[in-house]
Design a protein around this motif. Structure first.
Motif, PDB file in Angstrom:
ATOM      1  N   MET A   1       0.841  -1.203   0.000  1.00 39.62           N
ATOM      2  CA  MET A   1       0.000   0.000   0.000  1.00 39.62           C
ATOM      3  C   MET A   1       0.874   1.249   0.000  1.00 39.62           C
ATOM      4  N   PHE A   2       0.693   2.093  -1.014  1.00 42.28           N
ATOM      5  CA  PHE A   2       1.422   3.353  -1.042  1.00 42.28           C
ATOM      6  C   PHE A   2       0.797   4.344  -0.060  1.00 42.28           C
TER       7      PHE A   2
ATOM      8  N   GLU B   1      -3.183   4.744  -0.806  1.00 40.54           N
ATOM      9  CA  GLU B   1      -3.225   4.545  -2.257  1.00 40.54           C
ATOM     10  C   GLU B   1      -4.646   4.496  -2.814  1.00 40.54           C
ATOM     11  N   GLU B   2      -5.570   3.936  -2.046  1.00 40.50           N
ATOM     12  CA  GLU B   2      -6.917   3.726  -2.579  1.00 40.50           C
ATOM     13  C   GLU B   2      -7.660   5.020  -2.879  1.00 40.50           C
TER      14      GLU B   2
ATOM     15  N   ALA C   1      -3.835   6.024 -10.719  1.00 46.38           N
ATOM     16  CA  ALA C   1      -2.700   6.293 -11.593  1.00 46.38           C
ATOM     17  C   ALA C   1      -3.240   6.586 -12.987  1.00 46.38           C
TER      18      ALA C   1
ATOM     19  N   ARG D   1       8.509   8.068  -9.195  1.00 44.87           N
ATOM     20  CA  ARG D   1       8.481   6.800  -8.473  1.00 44.87           C
ATOM     21  C   ARG D   1       9.459   5.850  -9.134  1.00 44.87           C
TER      22      ARG D   1
ATOM     23  N   THR E   1      10.085   2.273 -10.471  1.00 48.48           N
ATOM     24  CA  THR E   1       9.179   1.189 -10.878  1.00 48.48           C
ATOM     25  C   THR E   1       9.711  -0.182 -10.496  1.00 48.48           C
ATOM     26  N   VAL E   2      10.910  -0.256  -9.917  1.00 50.32           N
ATOM     27  CA  VAL E   2      11.416  -1.558  -9.462  1.00 50.32           C
ATOM     28  C   VAL E   2      11.260  -1.686  -7.949  1.00 50.32           C
ATOM     29  N   THR E   3      11.699  -0.648  -7.213  1.00 49.75           N
ATOM     30  CA  THR E   3      11.590  -0.703  -5.748  1.00 49.75           C
ATOM     31  C   THR E   3      10.243  -0.174  -5.261  1.00 49.75           C
ATOM     32  N   TYR E   4       9.513   0.528  -6.128  1.00 57.03           N
ATOM     33  CA  TYR E   4       8.221   1.169  -5.831  1.00 57.03           C
ATOM     34  C   TYR E   4       8.360   2.332  -4.846  1.00 57.03           C
TER      35      TYR E   4
ATOM     36  N   GLY F   1       5.041  -1.046 -13.191  1.00 61.29           N
ATOM     37  CA  GLY F   1       5.914  -1.629 -12.185  1.00 61.29           C
ATOM     38  C   GLY F   1       6.646  -2.842 -12.715  1.00 61.29           C
TER      39      GLY F   1
ATOM     40  N   GLY G   1       8.530  -4.685 -10.203  1.00 58.34           N
ATOM     41  CA  GLY G   1       8.722  -5.545  -9.033  1.00 58.34           C
ATOM     42  C   GLY G   1       7.693  -6.654  -9.114  1.00 58.34           C
TER      43      GLY G   1
ATOM     44  N   ARG H   1       5.537  -8.240  -7.692  1.00 56.20           N
ATOM     45  CA  ARG H   1       4.590  -8.364  -6.597  1.00 56.20           C
ATOM     46  C   ARG H   1       3.466  -7.365  -6.843  1.00 56.20           C
TER      47      ARG H   1
END
Lengths: 118, 416
Positions: free
Chosen positions: A1-2, A15-16, A20, A72, A74-77, B303, B305, B307
Motif C-alpha cells: 500500500m502506497f 493509495e486507494e 494512476a 516513483r 518502478t522496481v523498488t516502488y 511496475g 517488481g 509483486r
C-alpha cells in the motif's frame, strides 16, 4: 500500500484514494491536423516504460480531485517526490539522488537533454 | 529423447526410477546460431520448438536470463480459451486452441490440458448484449460458444450465488465448452524438452545486454556470457520487451504492470469449470490438486517488481466472495505477481521492427498463456520465412500509426 503525499491537500493518504493516470509531462501536439501518422501515433500510444525512475500523473480521486505528478521507482516502488502540475521533478533518471543547486547552474549553461520533458 | 510411455514407466520402475535422462541439456553457448530467441518462457520455447520441428531450422539458441518458465509462464492462472470478438484475435487464439487439443501427444509430455469449459458472466443488460454479440461472432468464426441464462449458469455451477438478492445478480453467461486449463509449468518443460530433442541450445542464466546492429541489420547479441551471433533474432520477453527495444534503439507502445494471482489451501472438488466475471472483476478455477486459483486485474501503475498491491488483492477477493459466498472462509496459501506488457488495444504485437532481422513477439498483456502454442508457431513461421505469417500479420506494430487497432478491451470478455 502506497502512502501518497498529495501536494494540494498537504497530507499523506492511502493509495486507494488515488488513481494512476499514466506517464506525466505528455504534451498534446499544438496542431494535431499538421501531425504525420507517426507523430500522432507516438503521442497517443507510445510511452516511456522504464525500469527505474518514472514520472507519473496521478489524481486524488476521492480527495481534492486534483491531478498531480509522482516520481516513483518502478522496481523498488519507492516514491521519491510528489509535485504539482506545472512544476518540474527534482529526481530524474539523470539525477537519481535529486537535483542540487549546482546542477541547476550547470543546466543553465548546457540545456537539459534526457529524463525531463517540457 | 527418451519417450515417455506406460512401458517406459514400468521399465524404469525396475531400477527405482533412478535412470531417467535429464529433460534438456545445459550447453555452453556457441559463437553463432542461425536464429536466437531471447526469452525462455512458454512463447519463446514454443517458437524454438516449432522452428526446429516444422521449419527445419537446426541451429537455434534460446537465451533466458533466469530459469525456464520462471516468469509469467509460471505466474498465470492457466486459463485457455479462444472466445475473442474480432476476427484477427479469434483466428490467433483459435489456432492456438487447436494446437492445445493435440499438444500432450505432440510433445509426448502431459500438459494436463483439461477442457472443462469457461463461463464469462454477465451482470447487467449491457453485459448480456455484449455476450450475445461475442458468442455470435465466435460461432461465425467456427469457435464454439453458447449463451446461458441465470438458470443455466446455476445448473453448471451450483455453488455460485445466482440469486436475485446478490448485489450484482448473475443474469447469464457465455459458455465455451472447449476452453479450460492446462498445467503451466508442464507447458514450459514440455516445449523445452521437445526443442532440446531437436537440437535447440537452451542457455539459462544468460542475459542479453545489447544487440549487435550494423547498417540497420541485427547480426547478434551481447550477453553476460559473451557475444553470440545470429542473422535472425526473435525477442519474446514479455514485461521486459520495452527494455530490449530500448537497447535496439526504438520504442514499443507497451506499459509494464504487475498482475497478481492467488492460490488457496487445497479443498475437496467443488468447482469443475472456470468462472470469469468482467463486471465484479475476478476469475476462479480449481486445480486437480484442489487449490482454488484466483486472479483479477492489473495494478493501475507501471511496475517491474514482481509483486502486486494489497488493494488489488482485496478487490479480487471481494469479487470472488460476492460470487461464491461459500468461499468466504477459505484461506489463501500463496500470492504472487507477474509483470505483464500491456498494449493500448489489449492485443499482442507480433511484428518486424525498424531493425532488419529483429522480430518482436510481445504485448500479450494479461492473456498470453492461452496463446502459447499458437503464438510460438506463427512466430516461428514468420522467423523462418522472413515474412509475417498471415495470422500474425494484423498484429504488426504499424497498427499504432495506421490506426488499424484490434480493440479487444472488454470485448473479449477479458476481465481487465
Amino acid at each position: 500500500m502506497f502512502h501518497i503525499h498529495c501536494p494540494y491537500c498537504g497530507e499523506h493518504r492511502e493509495e486507494e484514494e488515488f488513481h494512476a493516470k499514466g506517464q506525466a509531462h505528455l504534451q498534446r501536439p499544438a496542431d494535431p491536423e499538421a501531425c504525420s501518422d507517426e507523430e500522432w501515433g507516438d503521442y497517443l500510444f507510445f510511452r516511456d516504460n522504464p525500469r527505474g525512475i518514472h514520472h507519473e500523473l496521478w489524481v486524488h480521486a476521492v480527495g481534492c480531485r486534483k491531478f498531480f505528478n509522482i516520481t516513483r521507482n518502478t522496481v523498488t516502488y519507492e516514491i521519491l517526490e510528489t509535485y504539482r502540475i506545472g512544476e518540474q521533478p527534482s529526481f530524474t533518471a539523470e539525477y537519481p539522488d535529486g537535483r542540487r543547486p549546482q546542477d541547476a547552474t550547470r543546466e543553465a549553461q548546457a540545456p537539459l537533454k534526457a529524463g525531463v520533458h517540457a | 529423447m527418451q519417450r515417455y510411455s506406460g512401458f517406459a514407466l514400468v521399465k524404469h520402475a525396475l531400477s527405482h526410477h533412478e535412470n531417467w535422462e535429464r529433460q534438456w541439456r545445459n550447453p555452453e553457448p556457441k559463437k553463432a546460431y542461425d536464429v536466437i530467441i531471447v526469452g525462455g518462457g512458454g512463447h519463446g520455447l514454443a517458437t524454438a520448438y516449432y522452428l526446429a520441428k516444422e521449419f527445419g531450422v537446426r541451429n537455434i539458441a534460446v537465451i533466458e536470463k533466469g530459469w525456464l518458465g520462471g516468469g509469467n509462464t509460471a505466474r498465470n492462472t492457466t486459463i485457455v480459451r479462444s472466445n475473442y470478438l474480432w476476427d484477427e484475435a479469434a483466428a490467433l487464439y483459435e489456432h492456438s486452441m487447436k494446437l492445445w487439443e493435440g499438444l500432450s501427444q505432440d510433445l509426448n509430455y502431459n500438459v494436463m490440458f483439461s477442457q472443462r469449459g469457461v463461463l464469462n458472466l454477465g451482470h447487467t443488460l449491457q453485459d448480456m448484449r455484449d455476450i450475445q454479440r461475442r458468442v455470435n461472432a465466435n460461432r461465425l468464426n467456427g469457435i464454439d460458444g453458447e449463451v446461458l441464462d441465470a438458470k443455466g449458469v446455476q445448473a453448471r455451477v451450483p455453488i455460485m450465488d445466482c440469486s436475485k438478492n446478490a448485489r450484482y445478480p448473475v443474469l447469464g453467461a457465455s459458455w465455451q465448452p472447449r476452453a479450460g486449463v492446462a498445467r503451466h509449468d508442464a507447458v514450459a518443460w514440455g516445449f523445452a524438452r521437445g526443442a532440446d530433442a531437436h537440437g535447440v541450445d537452451i542457455l539459462q542464466q544468460t542475459e542479453v545486454t545489447g544487440f549487435k546492429v550494423r547498417d540497420g541489420r541485427v547480426y547478434g547479441v551481447h550477453t553476460n556470457r559473451g557475444d553470440i551471433e545470429a542473422k535472425t533474432v526473435g525477442c519474446v520477453a514479455a514485461g521486459n520487451s520495452g527494455v530490449l527495444a530500448k537497447m535496439a534503439g526504438f520504442k514499443l507502445p507497451l506499459e509494464s504492470h504487475p498482475l497478481q494471482a492467488l492460490v488457496s489451501e487445497p479443498l475437496k472438488p467443488v468447482l469443475d469449470t472456470v468462472v470469469m466475471s468482467n463486471h465484479v472483476h475476478g476469475y476462479i478455477s480449481q486445480t486437480d490438486k484442489g487449490d482454488l486459483v484466483i486472479g483479477a486485474g492489473i495494478d493501475g501503475y507501471n511496475g517491474y517488481g514482481q509483486r502486486g498491491s494489497y488493494p488489488t488483492v482485496e478487490h479480487t477477493l471481494q469479487a470472488i466472495v460476492e460470487m461464491f459466498p461459500i468461499f468466504s472462509r477459505v484461506r489463501m496459501n500463496r500470492q504472487w505477481g507477474g509483470i505483464v506488457d500491456t498494449c493500448p488495444d489489449a492485443c499482442p504485437i507480433i511484428s518486424k521492427t525498424p531493425v532488419k532481422g529483429l522480430y518482436f513477439n510481445c504485448g500479450w498483456g494479461t492473456g498470453g498463456f492461452k496463446a502459447t502454442p499458437g503464438s510460438g508457431q506463427v512466430f516461428a513461421a514468420s522467423l523462418a520465412r522472413g515474412e509475417m505469417h498471415p495470422i500474425a500479420a494484423p498484429f504488426s506494430i504499424d497498427r499504432f500509426q495506421s490506426g488499424a487497432l484490434i480493440d479487444e478491451h472488454g470485448a473479449a470478455g477479458v476481465a481487465h
